[in-house]
Design an enzyme around this catalytic site. Sequence first.
Site, PDB file in Angstrom:
ATOM      1  N   HIS A 116     -12.530   2.299  -7.502  1.00 51.74           N
ATOM      2  CA  HIS A 116     -12.458   2.772  -6.119  1.00 51.74           C
ATOM      3  C   HIS A 116     -13.669   3.637  -5.792  1.00 51.74           C
ATOM      4  O   HIS A 116     -14.191   4.349  -6.667  1.00 51.74           O
ATOM      5  CB  HIS A 116     -11.168   3.564  -5.909  1.00 51.74           C
ATOM      6  CG  HIS A 116     -10.699   3.584  -4.480  1.00 51.74           C
ATOM      7  ND1 HIS A 116     -11.261   2.806  -3.493  1.00 51.74           N
ATOM      8  CD2 HIS A 116      -9.720   4.290  -3.861  1.00 51.74           C
ATOM      9  CE1 HIS A 116     -10.636   3.031  -2.348  1.00 51.74           C
ATOM     10  NE2 HIS A 116      -9.702   3.936  -2.530  1.00 51.74           N
ATOM     11  N   ASN A 140      -3.951  11.068  -1.359  1.00 53.59           N
ATOM     12  CA  ASN A 140      -4.776   9.917  -0.969  1.00 53.59           C
ATOM     13  C   ASN A 140      -6.247  10.173  -1.313  1.00 53.59           C
ATOM     14  O   ASN A 140      -6.758  11.275  -1.108  1.00 53.59           O
ATOM     15  CB  ASN A 140      -4.608   9.634   0.533  1.00 53.59           C
ATOM     16  CG  ASN A 140      -5.389   8.406   0.963  1.00 53.59           C
ATOM     17  OD1 ASN A 140      -6.541   8.489   1.356  1.00 53.59           O
ATOM     18  ND2 ASN A 140      -4.767   7.255   0.859  1.00 53.59           N
ATOM     19  N   SER A 141      -6.908   9.140  -1.788  1.00 52.49           N
ATOM     20  CA  SER A 141      -8.278   9.276  -2.304  1.00 52.49           C
ATOM     21  C   SER A 141      -9.290   9.706  -1.259  1.00 52.49           C
ATOM     22  O   SER A 141     -10.383  10.166  -1.609  1.00 52.49           O
ATOM     23  CB  SER A 141      -8.724   7.951  -2.911  1.00 52.49           C
ATOM     24  OG  SER A 141      -7.876   7.578  -3.962  1.00 52.49           O
ATOM     25  N   ASP A 153       1.297  -0.772  -5.087  1.00 47.80           N
ATOM     26  CA  ASP A 153       0.553   0.445  -5.370  1.00 47.80           C
ATOM     27  C   ASP A 153       1.527   1.421  -6.031  1.00 47.80           C
ATOM     28  O   ASP A 153       2.369   2.001  -5.359  1.00 47.80           O
ATOM     29  CB  ASP A 153       0.029   0.987  -4.030  1.00 47.80           C
ATOM     30  CG  ASP A 153      -0.752   2.275  -4.175  1.00 47.80           C
ATOM     31  OD1 ASP A 153      -0.835   2.806  -5.295  1.00 47.80           O
ATOM     32  OD2 ASP A 153      -1.279   2.740  -3.148  1.00 47.80           O
ATOM     33  N   ASP A 180       0.824   4.204  -7.420  1.00 49.57           N
ATOM     34  CA  ASP A 180       0.252   5.556  -7.493  1.00 49.57           C
ATOM     35  C   ASP A 180      -0.018   5.929  -8.960  1.00 49.57           C
ATOM     36  O   ASP A 180      -0.606   5.154  -9.689  1.00 49.57           O
ATOM     37  CB  ASP A 180       1.155   6.572  -6.793  1.00 49.57           C
ATOM     38  CG  ASP A 180       1.120   6.426  -5.274  1.00 49.57           C
ATOM     39  OD1 ASP A 180       0.179   5.794  -4.759  1.00 49.57           O
ATOM     40  OD2 ASP A 180       2.034   6.929  -4.605  1.00 49.57           O
ATOM     41  N   ASP A 236       0.658  10.403   2.170  1.00 45.61           N
ATOM     42  CA  ASP A 236       0.386   9.657   0.941  1.00 45.61           C
ATOM     43  C   ASP A 236       0.151  10.658  -0.196  1.00 45.61           C
ATOM     44  O   ASP A 236      -0.943  10.778  -0.731  1.00 45.61           O
ATOM     45  CB  ASP A 236      -0.840   8.753   1.161  1.00 45.61           C
ATOM     46  CG  ASP A 236      -1.106   7.847  -0.026  1.00 45.61           C
ATOM     47  OD1 ASP A 236      -0.203   7.674  -0.867  1.00 45.61           O
ATOM     48  OD2 ASP A 236      -2.238   7.323  -0.110  1.00 45.61           O
ATOM     49  N   SER A 251       0.818  -1.212   0.000  1.00 44.35           N
ATOM     50  CA  SER A 251       0.000   0.000   0.000  1.00 44.35           C
ATOM     51  C   SER A 251       0.851   1.261   0.000  1.00 44.35           C
ATOM     52  O   SER A 251       1.741   1.416   0.847  1.00 44.35           O
ATOM     53  CB  SER A 251      -0.888  -0.017   1.250  1.00 44.35           C
ATOM     54  OG  SER A 251      -1.270   1.295   1.621  1.00 44.35           O
ATOM     55  N   GLY A 252       0.545   2.184  -0.890  1.00 43.35           N
ATOM     56  CA  GLY A 252       1.246   3.465  -0.890  1.00 43.35           C
ATOM     57  C   GLY A 252       1.006   4.231   0.399  1.00 43.35           C
ATOM     58  O   GLY A 252       1.928   4.810   0.981  1.00 43.35           O
ATOM     59  N   LEU A 253      -0.258   4.223   0.853  1.00 43.26           N
ATOM     60  CA  LEU A 253      -0.587   4.916   2.104  1.00 43.26           C
ATOM     61  C   LEU A 253       0.201   4.325   3.274  1.00 43.26           C
ATOM     62  O   LEU A 253       0.778   5.049   4.085  1.00 43.26           O
ATOM     63  CB  LEU A 253      -2.103   4.807   2.373  1.00 43.26           C
ATOM     64  CG  LEU A 253      -2.560   5.272   3.755  1.00 43.26           C
ATOM     65  CD1 LEU A 253      -2.294   6.756   3.963  1.00 43.26           C
ATOM     66  CD2 LEU A 253      -4.046   4.959   3.959  1.00 43.26           C
ATOM     67  N   GLU A 258      -2.980   4.505 -10.968  1.00 46.85           N
ATOM     68  CA  GLU A 258      -4.245   5.241 -10.865  1.00 46.85           C
ATOM     69  C   GLU A 258      -4.245   6.449 -11.797  1.00 46.85           C
ATOM     70  O   GLU A 258      -3.195   7.046 -12.053  1.00 46.85           O
ATOM     71  CB  GLU A 258      -4.511   5.654  -9.413  1.00 46.85           C
ATOM     72  CG  GLU A 258      -3.533   6.658  -8.836  1.00 46.85           C
ATOM     73  CD  GLU A 258      -3.598   6.720  -7.307  1.00 46.85           C
ATOM     74  OE1 GLU A 258      -3.595   5.653  -6.650  1.00 46.85           O
ATOM     75  OE2 GLU A 258      -3.631   7.845  -6.769  1.00 46.85           O
ATOM     76  N   ARG A 310      -6.379   1.679 -12.209  1.00 47.57           N
ATOM     77  CA  ARG A 310      -7.301   2.116 -11.154  1.00 47.57           C
ATOM     78  C   ARG A 310      -8.076   3.344 -11.614  1.00 47.57           C
ATOM     79  O   ARG A 310      -7.480   4.371 -11.950  1.00 47.57           O
ATOM     80  CB  ARG A 310      -6.500   2.410  -9.895  1.00 47.57           C
ATOM     81  CG  ARG A 310      -7.239   3.158  -8.814  1.00 47.57           C
ATOM     82  CD  ARG A 310      -6.454   3.070  -7.535  1.00 47.57           C
ATOM     83  NE  ARG A 310      -6.796   4.093  -6.580  1.00 47.57           N
ATOM     84  CZ  ARG A 310      -6.255   4.180  -5.361  1.00 47.57           C
ATOM     85  NH1 ARG A 310      -5.341   3.292  -4.997  1.00 47.57           N
ATOM     86  NH2 ARG A 310      -6.597   5.138  -4.547  1.00 47.57           N
ATOM     87  N   LYS A 352       0.104  12.821  -6.480  1.00 49.24           N
ATOM     88  CA  LYS A 352      -1.272  12.461  -6.105  1.00 49.24           C
ATOM     89  C   LYS A 352      -1.527  12.788  -4.641  1.00 49.24           C
ATOM     90  O   LYS A 352      -0.598  13.074  -3.870  1.00 49.24           O
ATOM     91  CB  LYS A 352      -1.545  10.981  -6.390  1.00 49.24           C
ATOM     92  CG  LYS A 352      -0.621   9.966  -5.715  1.00 49.24           C
ATOM     93  CD  LYS A 352      -0.785   9.713  -4.233  1.00 49.24           C
ATOM     94  CE  LYS A 352      -2.087   9.124  -3.830  1.00 49.24           C
ATOM     95  NZ  LYS A 352      -2.223   7.697  -4.112  1.00 49.24           N
TER      96      LYS A 352
HETATM   97  C1  SPV Z   1      -3.409   2.557  -0.615  1.00 48.90           C
HETATM   98  O1  SPV Z   1      -3.537   1.640   0.201  1.00 48.90           O
HETATM   99  O2  SPV Z   1      -2.408   3.287  -0.665  1.00 48.90           O
HETATM  100  C2  SPV Z   1      -4.465   2.837  -1.587  1.00 48.90           C
HETATM  101  C3  SPV Z   1      -5.849   2.622  -1.219  1.00 48.90           C
HETATM  102  O3  SPV Z   1      -4.149   3.312  -2.646  1.00 48.90           O
HETATM  103  S1  SPV Z   1      -6.515   4.119  -0.714  1.00 48.90           S
HETATM  104  O4  SPV Z   1      -5.830   4.528   0.525  1.00 48.90           O
HETATM  105  O5  SPV Z   1      -7.908   3.857  -0.511  1.00 48.90           O
HETATM  106  O6  SPV Z   1      -6.316   5.125  -1.743  1.00 48.90           O
HETATM  107 MG    MG Z   2      -2.424   4.312  -2.586  1.00 49.37          MG
END
Ligand code: SPV
Ligand code: MG
Length: 294
Positions: free
Chosen positions: A189, A122-123, A85, A87, A58, A46-48, A114, A158, A120
Amino acid sequence: PASPATRSRAFRELLSSPDLTFLMEAHNALSARIVEEAGFPAIWASGLSVATALGLRDANEASWTQVLDVVEFMADATRVPILIDGDTGYGNFNNVRRLVRKLGTIGVAAVCLEDKLFPKMNSFVGERQPLADVAEFCGRIAAGCDARLDDNFSIVARVEALIAGHGMDEALRRAEAYHRAGADAILIHSKRAEPDEILGFAQRWGNRAPVVIVPTKYYRTPAAAYRGAGISTVIWANHNMRASISAMSRLCRRVRDDEAIAGVEDEIATLDQVFAMLDYDELAQAEGVYLPAT
Ligand code: SPV
Ligand code: MG
């Protein structure tokens, strides 16, 4: 660790199998090993979570090579495939090519890209989520496909259209374009508390390519709903990172208040568990083979 080819083939099979697959998040070698030992067939880097573990946001604050350094340790510590991930791919098509080639050499099985812009965010943070131009992002996907060292290396596209508030028609239009550009799967997502958006997407998409979801916000939904909708893969995206924050915070408060560690001993992994996990016995045996007898 398993060979890069073995891992990318294993991930390709998970993506294309009719069974629902669950990926669990890891953010360093230790958490990756724990995910593998718990029996998950693959890992979400996971990027986050990787950013959080580095003390960063993130928002591409970590460079892509810093992220890959972490993920290389994760690959070295495990045998199961890793979906990283990626990104936005850290730039344009050219950055994606460099990324995909490098991932192949460190044993990562697949990348998720994505359709947003570098850097980017975080979503789930804020409403400003500018999307990439569709044709430009298709170029990123196509360049990634052309750069793979191994045909089984998977590229997951994504779609952030629902996150950015552009609606279902736009999400489907983008998924179709990314699929045509060569994406092996579509990650759709959503930040709603109910799974209505992703279930609606899955119905209209009709499995033209495998669908991957991240139920962080619609976490109450039972897995049966995803099986019924023909979803390919569920990602539990950040739960080891969040568990570690809770566990370490609780432990630190307790030890600070007690001025002692006796009260936590039974609640934490033993050192024998640590040594077994990292296979210290193997090193002792190897010393018997390779060190001169004294
Ligand atoms: C991550 O886990 O870094 C994701 C999922 O990309 S989210 O945090 O929902 O963007
Ligand atoms: Mg991410």
